[in-house]
Write an enzyme that holds these catalytic residues in place. Structure first.
Site, PDB file in Angstrom:
ATOM      1  N   SER A 272       0.872  -1.160   0.002  1.00 36.61           N
ATOM      2  CA  SER A 272      -0.031  -0.157   0.095  1.00 36.61           C
ATOM      3  C   SER A 272       0.882   1.189  -0.072  1.00 36.61           C
ATOM      4  O   SER A 272       2.062   0.956   0.114  1.00 36.61           O
ATOM      5  CB  SER A 272      -0.826   0.101   1.253  1.00 36.61           C
ATOM      6  OG  SER A 272      -1.551  -1.210   1.183  1.00 36.61           O
ATOM      7  N   THR A 273       0.342   2.258  -0.240  1.00 38.09           N
ATOM      8  CA  THR A 273       0.664   3.686   0.050  1.00 38.09           C
ATOM      9  C   THR A 273       1.345   4.203  -1.475  1.00 38.09           C
ATOM     10  O   THR A 273       1.839   3.607  -2.178  1.00 38.09           O
ATOM     11  CB  THR A 273       1.820   3.487   1.030  1.00 38.09           C
ATOM     12  OG1 THR A 273       1.570   3.071   2.154  1.00 38.09           O
ATOM     13  CG2 THR A 273       2.400   5.109   1.327  1.00 38.09           C
ATOM     14  N   VAL A 274       1.094   5.590  -1.296  1.00 42.34           N
ATOM     15  CA  VAL A 274       1.622   6.177  -2.527  1.00 42.34           C
ATOM     16  C   VAL A 274       2.513   7.336  -2.080  1.00 42.34           C
ATOM     17  O   VAL A 274       2.196   8.099  -1.146  1.00 42.34           O
ATOM     18  CB  VAL A 274       0.548   6.994  -3.407  1.00 42.34           C
ATOM     19  CG1 VAL A 274      -0.154   5.893  -4.114  1.00 42.34           C
ATOM     20  CG2 VAL A 274      -0.557   7.745  -2.715  1.00 42.34           C
TER      21      VAL A 274
ATOM     22  N   SER B 111      -1.815   7.563   2.434  1.00 45.39           N
ATOM     23  CA  SER B 111      -2.145   5.875   2.609  1.00 45.39           C
ATOM     24  C   SER B 111      -3.445   5.696   3.202  1.00 45.39           C
ATOM     25  O   SER B 111      -4.045   6.324   3.883  1.00 45.39           O
ATOM     26  CB  SER B 111      -0.992   5.158   3.401  1.00 45.39           C
ATOM     27  OG  SER B 111      -1.139   3.573   3.374  1.00 45.39           O
TER      28      SER B 111
END
Length: 531
Positions: free
Chosen positions: A348-350, A367
């Site tokens: 996950s997460t950007v 996120s």
């Protein structure tokens, strides 16, 4: 065919007088659009943040949290946009329900979303263009559609496989928003999200007022309460973005900056400080051993002591103590040691970063935590909610023990570099508990081994997953692997490079006003530059 690349390829660094970097091309071009319209680095970063909720919903959404480090006119600013647990949440209530840990895809795991408030607060303090203009690309993507990129499609399918048993009224809006006749969309598909568009339009019009205090806030709280959650509209109304002072250490000619707890960024500084006086060489098994042992010690301490600052028994100064970290360095032996820690596998997460032609830079990360987060979408709003409260401990007396009105331990960490106090670079590597490991390994490549930003990201990585186990990528040096095995590490070849993090590096030459950028080979990384 979309995920099959049988031949090695090489990316080169990209130069420009302004830049927007993201793990998704549509998000990066949203930042570029804002830069070309006269926006600054902050405007571009907020535009990317909003766009990411649309184009990469497998990692974030309007229910996300956000952290950022900004360099504006040569001064650093830190922002903590993480939300608290609902005030009514009690560990006793969780235990009464028969849980020995919080359920991942349930209302109990949802924390107050902090990202939207952080967009507004950061933009108000440092933005240039009108807020509505900054959110325009995201609104257009949601209303008119965007083209799904290959890695996001791959993650989408994996998330659906993980959530196939999530059925019933709690999840109906999730499947309505994200599935196509029960299936995940494919690369190249055009995706629209009308409910998300309407909520983004409200946020653009009133700068989040309705999201935190109006009808939308009421819909979030009511839906969660109806399904056994604890959030109240007052939890949303009382949420605040924290302005914080970043922490730093010196390392190989630079100052490395991370945000203070409740995030795990301090573990990066601890590990680098442990390694600062060690002889480290690229593609070397002994160096990999030392790096792994330093990461283990730093992350284990962070897991024990990092929490909402109001609840920490140790201070950041304690954790960064010269004497203590020298002892940690001296304690590293010839053999691998076993240290218990949670499984860091998380895609996950950007992470994204921007730089404008005035030399201002933003390092920002956002996120929902576990992929689509809780898998709960508030009907009619397009808001996918996080499951960040999973990062709480249920151990009585633990600094990070679950409680109401408390910020949990946080995995998402933006990084920044200065040289002699002057801005030098924005960087980050996302991916759950892989993040500090990715920070340390790419910083060693950049600062110790003299790699350029692209090569620093391209270099093969390992990931400590607990005890003596290191997961290494397929192209990890075979001689180094043999040395790690000889020293007692359990070495496993990675099945999927998505688990190894996705990063961006943006370096700035203050003399020429030119940026040098590298993006991630493990995803759909994209660099948009101007000039």
């Amino acid at each position: 065919m979309y995920h099959n690349y049988p031949y090695p390829s090489k990316r080169t660094v990209v130069y420009g007088r302004a830049a927007a970097l993201a793990s998704n091309p549509s998000a990066a071009t949203a930042g570029e659009e804002i830069l070309r319209r006269g926006g600054n680095a902050v405007d571009a970063a907020v535009a990317i943040a909003a766009a990411q909720t649309v184009v990469e919903p497998t990692s974030n959404g309007l229910g996300s949290d956000l952290f950022a480090i900004l360099s504006i006119d040569g001064k650093l600013y830190g922002y903590n946009g993480s939300g608290k647990s609902p005030k009514a949440l009690r560990i006793e209530e969780i235990r009464k329900k028969g849980y020995d840990c919080l359920p991942p895809h349930a209302p109990e795991s949802v924390g107050v979303p902090g990202a939207v408030k952080a967009w507004v607060d950061i933009h108000r303090a440092h933005g240039r263009l009108p807020f509505k203009d900054v959110l325009a690309p995201a609104m257009r993507y949601a209303k008119e559609g965007y083209i799904l990129s290959p890695t996001v499609a791959r993650l989408w399918q994996k998330e659906f496989e993980k959530r196939k048993d999530a059925t019933g009224p709690l999840y109906d809006a999730f499947w309505k928003q994200f599935s196509r006749d029960g299936e995940a969309p494919k690369p190249g598909d055009v995706i629209t999200q009308p409910d998300l568009y309407r909520t983004l339009a409200k946020i653009a019009d009133d700068e989040g007022e309705d999201f935190y205090r109006g009808e939308t806030a009421g819909r979030i709280a009511t839906f969660l309460r109806e399904h056994g959650g604890y959030m109240d509209i007052s939890d949303l109304a009382e949420h605040e973005t924290l302005a914080v002072d970043p922490l730093s250490i010196s390392f190989d000619g630079c100052e490395v900056w991370e945000l203070p707890p409740n995030g795990q960024g301090i573990s990066v500084l601890m590990a680098l400080k442990i390694l600062r006086d060690k002889l480290l060489l690229p593609d070397d098994g002994v160096s990999a051993h030392l790096t792994a042992e330093a990461i283990k010690r730093a992350m284990t301490d962070a897991a024990r002591y990092v929490a909402d600052p109001a609840y920490m028994s140790l201070t950041p100064e304690d954790l960064l103590s010269d004497a203590y970290l020298k002892k940690c360095a001296d304690d590293i032996g010839e053999e691998a040691e076993s240290m218990t820690y949670g499984n860091p596998l998380d895609r996950s997460t950007v992470y994204f970063c921007t730089g404008d032609d005035d030399g201002n830079m933003v390092s920002m990360i956002q996120s929902n935590y576990d992929g689509f987060g809780s898998g709960i979408v508030v009907p009619g709003t397009g808001i996918s909610l996080n499951n960040r409260l999973l990062n709480f401990s249920l151990e009585d007396g633990h600094d990070n023990c679950l409680a109401g009105g408390k910020r949990p331990y946080h995995t998402i960490i933006p990084g920044f570099l200065t040289k002699g106090g002057r801005p030098y670079g924005a960087f980050g590597v996302m991916g759950g508990f892989m993040q500090p490991q990715g920070h340390v390994q790419t910083l060693l490549q950049l600062l110790r081994y003299g790699r350029n930003p692209q090569s620093a990201l391209d270099a093969p990585r390992f990931m400590w997953t607990g005890e003596k186990t290191l997961v290494v990528e397929d192209d990890y040096d075979e001689g180094a692997v043999e040395e790690l095995l000889r020293r007692g590490h359990v070495v496993v070849r990675a099945e999927d490079n998505l688990d190894m993090g996705r990063g961006q590096y943006l370096l700035y030459d203050e003399k020429t006003g030119v940026y040098c950028a590298g993006t991630e080979k493990r995803t759909d990384g994209y660099i948009a530059t101007i000039g």
